[in-house]
Design a protein around this motif. Structure first.
Motif, short mmCIF file in Angstrom:
data_model
loop_
_atom_site.label_atom_id
_atom_site.label_comp_id
_atom_site.label_asym_id
_atom_site.label_seq_id
_atom_site.Cartn_x
_atom_site.Cartn_y
_atom_site.Cartn_z
N ASP A 20 0.92 -0.89 0.50
CA ASP A 20 0.09 -0.14 -0.21
C ASP A 20 1.04 0.98 -0.10
OD1 ASP A 20 -3.05 1.22 -0.16
OD2 ASP A 20 -2.57 1.53 2.27
N GLU A 22 2.73 3.01 -2.60
CA GLU A 22 2.13 4.20 -3.62
C GLU A 22 0.94 4.59 -2.89
OE1 GLU A 22 2.31 4.12 -8.04
OE2 GLU A 22 2.45 2.77 -7.42
N ASN A 23 -0.19 3.98 -2.71
CA ASN A 23 -1.62 4.38 -1.99
C ASN A 23 -0.62 5.74 -0.97
OD1 ASN A 23 -2.67 3.01 -3.73
ND2 ASN A 23 -3.45 1.27 -2.30
N ALA A 25 1.53 6.88 -0.44
CA ALA A 25 2.81 8.77 -0.49
C ALA A 25 1.63 8.83 -1.93
CB ALA A 25 3.81 7.90 -1.37
N ASN A 26 0.20 8.55 -2.31
CA ASN A 26 -0.63 9.65 -2.96
C ASN A 26 -1.58 10.47 -2.43
OD1 ASN A 26 0.51 9.05 -6.20
ND2 ASN A 26 -1.00 7.01 -6.36
#
Length: 78
Positions: A20, A22-23, A25-26
């Motif tokens: 998770d 990347e999610n 970080a976004n």
């Protein structure tokens, strides 16, 4: 004033957490600190929050998918 998010997970899935990244970080979250509980599998995680609405949306989605924290607290420096 800095905003942070403190999360408590009674059980912790390392693979789910890693997948998770990347999610998070976004959503404007940066992991600052991670603690384990001395007497069990629980974890506490402290994140820096760059975008509170995105962070809250990520938190709601994680909970809806069944891997959200048991407790969450938005904190601001005093």
């Amino acid at each position: 004033m800095a905003t942070q998010l403190l999360l408590h997970f009674p059980g912790f899935d390392e693979a789910q957490f890693d997948s998770d990244a990347e999610n998070r970080a976004n959503a404007g979250l940066t992991l600052l600190q991670r603690w384990t509980e001395e007497s069990g599998p629980g974890h506490w995680l402290l994140f820096s929050v760059n975008d509170l609405p995105k962070a809250k949306a990520w938190l709601e989605k994680s909970s809806a998918l069944g891997h959200g924290p048991a407790a969450s607290h938005v904190l601001r420096t005093a």
